[in-house]
Design a protein around this motif. Structure first.
Motif, PDB file in Angstrom:
ATOM      1  N   LYS A 250     -55.727  44.836  17.918  1.00 43.04           N
ATOM      2  CA  LYS A 250     -56.173  44.271  19.195  1.00 43.04           C
ATOM      3  C   LYS A 250     -55.698  42.828  19.284  1.00 43.04           C
ATOM      4  O   LYS A 250     -56.464  41.873  19.095  1.00 43.04           O
ATOM      5  CB  LYS A 250     -57.694  44.370  19.303  1.00 43.04           C
ATOM      6  CG  LYS A 250     -58.204  45.804  19.305  1.00 43.04           C
ATOM      7  CD  LYS A 250     -59.718  45.873  19.485  1.00 43.04           C
ATOM      8  CE  LYS A 250     -60.197  47.321  19.576  1.00 43.04           C
ATOM      9  NZ  LYS A 250     -61.661  47.410  19.822  1.00 43.04           N
ATOM     10  N   LYS A 251     -54.410  42.663  19.590  1.00 42.20           N
ATOM     11  CA  LYS A 251     -53.774  41.344  19.526  1.00 42.20           C
ATOM     12  C   LYS A 251     -54.377  40.359  20.530  1.00 42.20           C
ATOM     13  O   LYS A 251     -54.642  39.201  20.201  1.00 42.20           O
ATOM     14  CB  LYS A 251     -52.272  41.471  19.756  1.00 42.20           C
ATOM     15  CG  LYS A 251     -51.535  42.182  18.633  1.00 42.20           C
ATOM     16  CD  LYS A 251     -50.030  42.144  18.868  1.00 42.20           C
ATOM     17  CE  LYS A 251     -49.282  42.816  17.740  1.00 42.20           C
ATOM     18  NZ  LYS A 251     -47.804  42.741  17.934  1.00 42.20           N
ATOM     19  N   LYS A 252     -54.578  40.803  21.765  1.00 43.69           N
ATOM     20  CA  LYS A 252     -55.094  39.908  22.802  1.00 43.69           C
ATOM     21  C   LYS A 252     -56.470  39.372  22.416  1.00 43.69           C
ATOM     22  O   LYS A 252     -56.733  38.163  22.510  1.00 43.69           O
ATOM     23  CB  LYS A 252     -55.169  40.652  24.139  1.00 43.69           C
ATOM     24  CG  LYS A 252     -55.606  39.788  25.304  1.00 43.69           C
ATOM     25  CD  LYS A 252     -55.599  40.594  26.600  1.00 43.69           C
ATOM     26  CE  LYS A 252     -56.070  39.735  27.777  1.00 43.69           C
ATOM     27  NZ  LYS A 252     -56.062  40.507  29.057  1.00 43.69           N
ATOM     28  N   GLU A 253     -57.351  40.259  21.988  1.00 43.80           N
ATOM     29  CA  GLU A 253     -58.694  39.846  21.580  1.00 43.80           C
ATOM     30  C   GLU A 253     -58.655  38.969  20.337  1.00 43.80           C
ATOM     31  O   GLU A 253     -59.432  38.017  20.208  1.00 43.80           O
ATOM     32  CB  GLU A 253     -59.568  41.070  21.331  1.00 43.80           C
ATOM     33  CG  GLU A 253     -59.861  41.906  22.563  1.00 43.80           C
ATOM     34  CD  GLU A 253     -58.853  43.036  22.736  1.00 43.80           C
ATOM     35  OE1 GLU A 253     -57.681  42.849  22.333  1.00 43.80           O
ATOM     36  OE2 GLU A 253     -59.247  44.088  23.279  1.00 43.80           O
ATOM     37  N   ILE A 255     -56.197  36.927  19.392  1.00 39.45           N
ATOM     38  CA  ILE A 255     -55.719  35.598  19.775  1.00 39.45           C
ATOM     39  C   ILE A 255     -56.845  34.797  20.437  1.00 39.45           C
ATOM     40  O   ILE A 255     -57.037  33.609  20.154  1.00 39.45           O
ATOM     41  CB  ILE A 255     -54.489  35.708  20.700  1.00 39.45           C
ATOM     42  CG1 ILE A 255     -53.289  36.225  19.902  1.00 39.45           C
ATOM     43  CG2 ILE A 255     -54.167  34.360  21.338  1.00 39.45           C
ATOM     44  CD1 ILE A 255     -52.077  36.574  20.754  1.00 39.45           C
ATOM     45  N   ALA A 256     -57.622  35.463  21.290  1.00 43.95           N
ATOM     46  CA  ALA A 256     -58.738  34.791  21.956  1.00 43.95           C
ATOM     47  C   ALA A 256     -59.764  34.302  20.936  1.00 43.95           C
ATOM     48  O   ALA A 256     -60.275  33.175  21.030  1.00 43.95           O
ATOM     49  CB  ALA A 256     -59.389  35.733  22.967  1.00 43.95           C
ATOM     50  N   LYS A 259     -58.355  31.319  19.004  1.00 43.16           N
ATOM     51  CA  LYS A 259     -58.399  30.088  19.808  1.00 43.16           C
ATOM     52  C   LYS A 259     -59.821  29.534  19.863  1.00 43.16           C
ATOM     53  O   LYS A 259     -60.046  28.318  19.795  1.00 43.16           O
ATOM     54  CB  LYS A 259     -57.875  30.360  21.212  1.00 43.16           C
ATOM     55  CG  LYS A 259     -56.363  30.555  21.274  1.00 43.16           C
ATOM     56  CD  LYS A 259     -55.890  30.820  22.705  1.00 43.16           C
ATOM     57  CE  LYS A 259     -54.369  30.938  22.776  1.00 43.16           C
ATOM     58  NZ  LYS A 259     -53.890  31.224  24.158  1.00 43.16           N
ATOM     59  N   ILE A 283     -52.368  33.156  15.103  1.00 38.28           N
ATOM     60  CA  ILE A 283     -51.871  33.326  16.470  1.00 38.28           C
ATOM     61  C   ILE A 283     -50.361  33.504  16.482  1.00 38.28           C
ATOM     62  O   ILE A 283     -49.829  34.385  17.174  1.00 38.28           O
ATOM     63  CB  ILE A 283     -52.276  32.104  17.327  1.00 38.28           C
ATOM     64  CG1 ILE A 283     -53.805  32.087  17.548  1.00 38.28           C
ATOM     65  CG2 ILE A 283     -51.546  32.115  18.677  1.00 38.28           C
ATOM     66  CD1 ILE A 283     -54.329  30.811  18.145  1.00 38.28           C
ATOM     67  N   LEU A 286     -49.180  36.923  15.637  1.00 39.59           N
ATOM     68  CA  LEU A 286     -49.506  37.969  16.602  1.00 39.59           C
ATOM     69  C   LEU A 286     -48.638  37.934  17.846  1.00 39.59           C
ATOM     70  O   LEU A 286     -48.741  38.798  18.706  1.00 39.59           O
ATOM     71  CB  LEU A 286     -50.982  37.860  17.004  1.00 39.59           C
ATOM     72  CG  LEU A 286     -51.991  38.153  15.875  1.00 39.59           C
ATOM     73  CD1 LEU A 286     -53.392  37.796  16.311  1.00 39.59           C
ATOM     74  CD2 LEU A 286     -51.903  39.608  15.445  1.00 39.59           C
ATOM     75  N   LYS A 287     -47.807  36.906  17.965  1.00 38.62           N
ATOM     76  CA  LYS A 287     -46.954  36.771  19.165  1.00 38.62           C
ATOM     77  C   LYS A 287     -45.579  37.392  18.925  1.00 38.62           C
ATOM     78  O   LYS A 287     -45.130  37.561  17.812  1.00 38.62           O
ATOM     79  CB  LYS A 287     -46.821  35.297  19.545  1.00 38.62           C
ATOM     80  CG  LYS A 287     -48.132  34.737  20.101  1.00 38.62           C
ATOM     81  CD  LYS A 287     -47.965  33.301  20.560  1.00 38.62           C
ATOM     82  CE  LYS A 287     -49.244  32.795  21.220  1.00 38.62           C
ATOM     83  NZ  LYS A 287     -49.121  31.394  21.663  1.00 38.62           N
TER      84      LYS A 287
END
Length: 287
Positions: A250-253, A255-256, A259, A283, A286-287
């Motif tokens: 779950k890359k988006k979660e 990264i959030a 941050k 981060i 994960l990009k």
């Protein structure tokens, strides 16, 4: 009265004799080594003979220990190995307890046995039927002559599930592999203790993260902990949540969460303890 006087005098002489004994170093001093592998305490108690300009292992009368003959693997009463839990030794099941190690030296291979009924220094009493482990190990030469026989518990794996009992003496070195299992015990502990102490949710989540056991459950535990009181400000645990999410894909979660952890680390007056860099690295990965 004279008899009593003589008896007292004799006792005084015996006591004086005992107190007047001279302490000298033992020819083969006692040694011990222990280490925790997983949740298992592995201990070795032994006596350390020296080379003392002798030829130690080989065939012929000039050698102290003969190829092909049972040896107590040490001096005096030999070597005792103990395990605090059930283990596997060279792939063979061994119950928790204490065992004597005996061996049969060879030119390139050794036979190593653990026996359930100790024989001390009486090698002639060795009974193969009492061996709970019979293993063949490859021998090699150490970097230089090892004057005093030594054991180590070496090569503990990154996941804490395996290690070696490492023997060295004279011109011989060999390793006996051991493997431990602790997953079932940890699972029982998690089930019992997460209900008692909320901090255990963190320990349980970290264990699942590292073992890859059940990441959904790990995330649930971490979320539960972070939702309690002011725990959400603990950026080091928010970072662990980010790691769990990353491992789940779950890359988006992830990264959030990273941050969020980084911002909280920046605001912490006592310092970030390296978590700004850790979150930046996560981060970036994960990009």
């Amino acid at each position: 009265m004279k008899r009593i006087t003589n008896l007292i005098a004799l006792c005084v002489l015996v006591a004086f004799g005992a107190s007047a004994q001279i302490n000298t170093p033992q020819p083969s001093p006692a040694g011990s080594v222990s280490s925790t592998v997983g949740l298992t305490e592995v201990s070795i108690e032994y006596f350390r003979p020296g080379v003392k300009d002798r030829q130690i292992f080989g065939s012929g009368d000039q050698y102290l220990e003969q190829f092909g003959e049972v040896w107590r693997t040490g001096a005096n009463a030999g070597t005792m190995v103990s395990f605090s839990t059930d283990v596997k030794v060279a792939g063979q099941d061994v119950k928790a307890g204490e065992y004597q190690m005996v061996s049969i030296p060879g030119e390139s291979e050794w036979q190593v046995m653990l026996i359930s009924e100790p024989i001390g220094g009486n090698e002639g009493a060795y009974d193969e039927s009492k061996a709970v482990v019979k293993a063949t190990v490859k021998s090699s030469k150490p970097a230089g002559t090892v004057e005093r026989m030594s054991f180590q518990i070496s090569d503990i794996s990154a996941d804490n599930t395996s290690a070696n009992i490492h023997f060295e003496w004279a011109d011989v070195s060999w390793k006996l592999p051991i493997a431990v299992s602790f997953h079932e015990s940890v699972m029982k502990d998690i089930a019992a203790k997460t209900q008692v102490n909320p901090q255990n949710y963190v320990a349980a989540a970290n264990y699942y993260l590292n073992s890859g056991e059940n990441l959904e459950q790990a995330l649930e535990w971490m979320n539960k902990y972070l939702s309690m009181g002011e725990n959400s400000g603990q950026f080091w645990h928010v970072h662990t949540k980010a790691q769990i999410l990353a491992k789940m894909g779950k890359k988006k979660e992830a990264i959030a969460a990273a941050k969020d952890s980084m911002e909280k680390a920046k605001a912490f007056e006592q310092g970030d303890f390296g978590y700004i860099k850790r979150n930046e690295d996560l981060i970036a990965s994960l990009k």
